[in-house]
Design a protein around this motif. Sequence first.
Motif: not given
Length: 486
Positions: A438-450
């Motif tokens: 979940r930490y990685l998924v949330n990071g993907l959403r935030e960093h790559f604007d998804m």
Amino acid sequence: MSFTLAIVGRPNVGKSTLFNRLVGRKLALVDDQPGVTRDLREGDAKLFDLRFTVIDTAGLEEVTDDSLQGRMRRLTERAVDMADICLFLIDGRVGVNPSDEVFAEILRKKAARVILGVNKAEGRAGEDGALEAWSLGLGEPLRISAEHGEGMDDLYRILKPLEGEFAEREQENTPLTDVDISEEDAEVEADEFAHRPTIKKPLQIAVIGRPNAGKSTLINKIIGEDRLLTGPEAGITRDAISVKSDWMGTPIRIFDTAGMRKRAKVVEKLEKLSVADGLRAVRFAEVVVVLLDVEIPFESQDLRIADYAESEGRAVVIAVNKWDLEDDKQDKLAELKEMFDRLLPQLRGAPLVTVSAKTGRGLDRLHDAIRRAHDTWNKRITTNRLNTWLGAMTEAHPPPAPGGHRIKLRYMTQVKTRPPGFVIKCSRPDELAESYKRYLVNGLREHFDMPGTPIRLFFRSQANDNPFKDRKFHTPSRLRKHMDKK
């Protein structure tokens, strides 16, 4: 499509059964209960080498007031005006009744071309009805059996000469989902406009929600015409109806679905079929609009519906309808956002839009939110950027070390779009904690604007982790003696 054929007639004469046979799929709901079909349903028909558009209509009733039956009749009369050819069906086993004579007179005045069809005429059972149909004055009756496919060759011979008289029309396309990306393609930045909707490939939108949330009213306002049946009664819509239109410059194909109640309350067969048809529409959609009622938002059924759309991998937009009835808009909006973040964490960041289907306010914001969600759903990220990000994430928060051995995340690449899917090569993927995923998924959403879009993250074991891990070696006897002496 070369021409449009509307199937009309009294309730329960077999219009939807014939529609399904012509389109080659069970799109329209069929049941022994009269009056199942209420809206107009269009489909791409195929009859031997003929290709045309067919319209399934509600059963004609001798009612002209503002009741549900009266509104259904007006919608059917509109289909007659839209169509190039009308196929007027009667029941061959029942024969001609006074209602058939009334509707035959209406069709003579309204429709340019009328084909009289006598359905359920297989065997001797429909012979009397076929002979009696001559009295309607619509020419030679066509004996068919929609259920068994009899008479389709005769229908073909009637329609074939008319094919060249009508202009060519565009054909609908089913959307692609879970699009695979090769590693070579992932290295190249995607064309920003490659996924943009076109007339041939319109943006597929499904509107879902509980009964009486205003789905049909919203779609009518979007397309700018009273195309779908609406009214104060809950549960009017039964079929999942798709309509093509141009919405603020965006070609769309929008699905209206039946209201979805809690499973325990759905006991009638017809309602079960309606809900199943709505769920199927979600799988055909690219963007799903979950429509809520501002007076009772985020009930348990709303949460189930939104979670289903996310689990199917569709881009999700939350729309709160009947906003014109709300007095304290500022406080209500803050309350809605807090409930959304708390109750639907899997969709955190998804657009939340307030609209009024009755007045049309907020539809521009809804359009923009749908386009943004669709763009995010199609997003592609190069492997180089992903691995740079992965290194920073693992450095800021290292993976767990079960049994004292640190799990190593070595390599990451995007393998799918619609929705975005990523593969991470790592050691011992089965031991990686859900919290770290979940930490990685949330990071993907935030960093790559998804924000809000479903993200699929897959963990695979590195192929060259230890090539000799499971191999057994034979030690020669001479070497064993030498090792024993030492």
